[in-house]
Design an enzyme around this catalytic site. Structure first.
Site, PDB file in Angstrom:
ATOM      1  N   ARG A   1       0.827  -1.220   0.000  1.00 45.87           N
ATOM      2  CA  ARG A   1       0.000   0.000   0.000  1.00 45.87           C
ATOM      3  C   ARG A   1       0.860   1.270   0.000  1.00 45.87           C
ATOM      4  O   ARG A   1       0.490   2.277   0.590  1.00 45.87           O
ATOM      5  CB  ARG A   1      -0.943   0.037   1.213  1.00 45.87           C
ATOM      6  CG  ARG A   1      -1.969  -1.064   1.249  1.00 45.87           C
ATOM      7  CD  ARG A   1      -2.979  -0.913   0.113  1.00 45.87           C
ATOM      8  NE  ARG A   1      -4.149  -1.738   0.338  1.00 45.87           N
ATOM      9  CZ  ARG A   1      -4.264  -3.006  -0.026  1.00 45.87           C
ATOM     10  NH1 ARG A   1      -3.276  -3.602  -0.664  1.00 45.87           N
ATOM     11  NH2 ARG A   1      -5.373  -3.670   0.203  1.00 45.87           N
TER      12      ARG A   1
ATOM     13  N   GLU B   1      -5.187   4.002   6.132  1.00 42.78           N
ATOM     14  CA  GLU B   1      -4.886   3.863   4.702  1.00 42.78           C
ATOM     15  C   GLU B   1      -5.554   4.973   3.885  1.00 42.78           C
ATOM     16  O   GLU B   1      -5.116   5.337   2.807  1.00 42.78           O
ATOM     17  CB  GLU B   1      -5.412   2.492   4.246  1.00 42.78           C
ATOM     18  CG  GLU B   1      -4.834   2.016   2.949  1.00 42.78           C
ATOM     19  CD  GLU B   1      -5.705   0.984   2.283  1.00 42.78           C
ATOM     20  OE1 GLU B   1      -6.681   1.366   1.634  1.00 42.78           O
ATOM     21  OE2 GLU B   1      -5.388  -0.209   2.413  1.00 42.78           O
TER      22      GLU B   1
ATOM     23  N   SER C   1     -10.733  -0.912   2.983  1.00 42.11           N
ATOM     24  CA  SER C   1      -9.958  -1.003   4.233  1.00 42.11           C
ATOM     25  C   SER C   1      -9.609   0.402   4.710  1.00 42.11           C
ATOM     26  O   SER C   1      -9.003   1.174   3.978  1.00 42.11           O
ATOM     27  CB  SER C   1      -8.660  -1.759   3.995  1.00 42.11           C
ATOM     28  OG  SER C   1      -8.924  -3.025   3.469  1.00 42.11           O
TER      29      SER C   1
END
Ligand code: EPU
Length: 339
Positions: A165, A335, A239
């Site tokens: 990520r 995130e 997420s």
């Protein structure tokens, strides 16, 4: 010439479905339009926000600057041989539609990334990944507009510094470029990755005897639909946190207290722990406070049931972080980008 609108609601442009206004708003379909706007002296000192699918942002307030929605479209072949084809897609192409284009044309490599919300241009920002595949695995290069020189530059795989990520565009190049197109390597002969999670089990349930690109894509879609809320129905941005990577020593100690704590080895000294499990153990799964909450089937996803407020979601995320830190001594990293 793109039209610049004023006081536009951003609700249709973020998958959380949060209400916030943009002081100025425009959509661009050509790189020339983008350059024009960025060099327009009327807006030179106005803060800019570049939007793709709006699937990774949490709007906590009105945006007092100029929102530029990137609508650069087009998919074309830029290289082909017996075994592979390189497809270049415009940054504004919808990610899932691009995956479907590949699946329909029997091109393998991104079928495990089916149904991820967002656009092609946003995908490399955080090296999107799911079910054992990340875009770095199929990435050839990208083109991005340098916001100082207004020249389009090419970034090869190594230039992007992809990690879990992560990419250079979230760190040293943050705010310095707008991604305009991405080139992916697709294989004519598939190598399936079906060992991750429930893919194999789902394929069996579906009665699939011979693996195909389409079958794997359908299995992934089925799994995602069973766990993840559809943003068209319940606002969310997938997420909310990254899965934390912790020292193996810390993990071993936690294991003595929490016998069933899941983990994925990263290397000899580091393991990744699913944040969804940690959040569930901290009793947040299915939590609801008015119009916001923690999804009942996947605790890693914070949700807006409709009419929720971005600041309340931010506060909830801080509470979730605090209780996971208290219970496990693990800091969860967000995130999603707060605006
Ligand atoms: N788990 C729980 N409770 C939960 C959620 C998960 O105990 O509420 C446990 C599961 O039982 C399983 C483990 O956590 O043992 C992993 O769960 P899952 O396979 O659902 O995946 P994840 O680690 O929670 C990551 C990605 C997802 C991606 C899936 C599948 C991150 C931050 N998230 O989630 O990506 O779809 O793996 O590969 O890495 C996204 O980024 O928006 C996203 C949805």
């Amino acid at each position: 010439m793109s039209i610049i609108q004023e006081n536009i609601s951003l609700k249709p442009y973020n998958t959380f479905g949060l209400e916030a206004k943009a002081r100025f708003f425009t959509e661009i379909n050509e790189i020339a339009e983008l350059k024009n706007i960025l060099q327009n002296t009327d807006y030179q000192n106005v803060e800019k926000l570049f939007l793709g699918g709006g699937s990774n942002i949490l709007l906590t307030k009105d945006f007092e600057g100029l929102v530029i929605k990137i609508n650069l479209k087009g998919i074309k072949s830029v290289f082909e041989d017996d075994s592979q084809i390189h497809l270049q897609a415009g940054a504004g192409e919808n990610w899932h539609e691009f995956v479907m284009y590949c699946v329909e044309n029997n091109l393998a490599g991104i079928e495990n990334l089916s149904l991820i919300p967002g656009t092609v241009g946003a995908a490399p920002m955080q090296n999107i990944g799911a079910y054992g595949v990340e875009i770095k695995d199929v990435f050839v290069e990208l083109e991005a507009l340098n916001l100082e020189s207004f020249e389009v530059e090419k970034f090869k795989l190594d230039d992007c510094k992809f990690g879990y990520r992560e990419s250079v565009f979230k760190h040293e190049n943050k705010g310095k470029y707008v991604i305009t197109a991405v080139t992916f390597r697709l294989n004519k002969v598939p190598t399936f990755k079906v060992s991750y999670g429930d893919i194999q089990k789902t394929l069996e349930e579906m009665g699939v005897k011979t693996l195909t690109i389409k079958a794997v894509s359908e299995a992934v879609i089925k799994i995602r639909k069973s766990k993840l809320p559809d943003p068209a129905e319940i606002g969310n941005s997938g997420s909310f946190f990254k899965n934390p990577e912790i020292p193996k020593t810390q993990y071993d100690e936690l294991k003595t207290k929490f016998d069933n704590i899941p983990s994925y080895p990263i290397n000899e000294s580091t393991v990744k722990v699913p944040a969804g499990w940690l959040i569930e153990q901290a009793s947040w799964k299915g939590f609801r406070d008015g119009q916001i909450g923690v999804h009942a089937r996947q605790a890693l996803v914070l949700v807006n049931y409709g009419g929720g407020n971005g600041n309340d979601i931010k506060t909830l995320s801080a509470k979730v972080q605090a209780s996971v830190l208290e219970k496990f001594g693990i800091k969860l990293h967000v995130e999603v980008n707060f605006i």
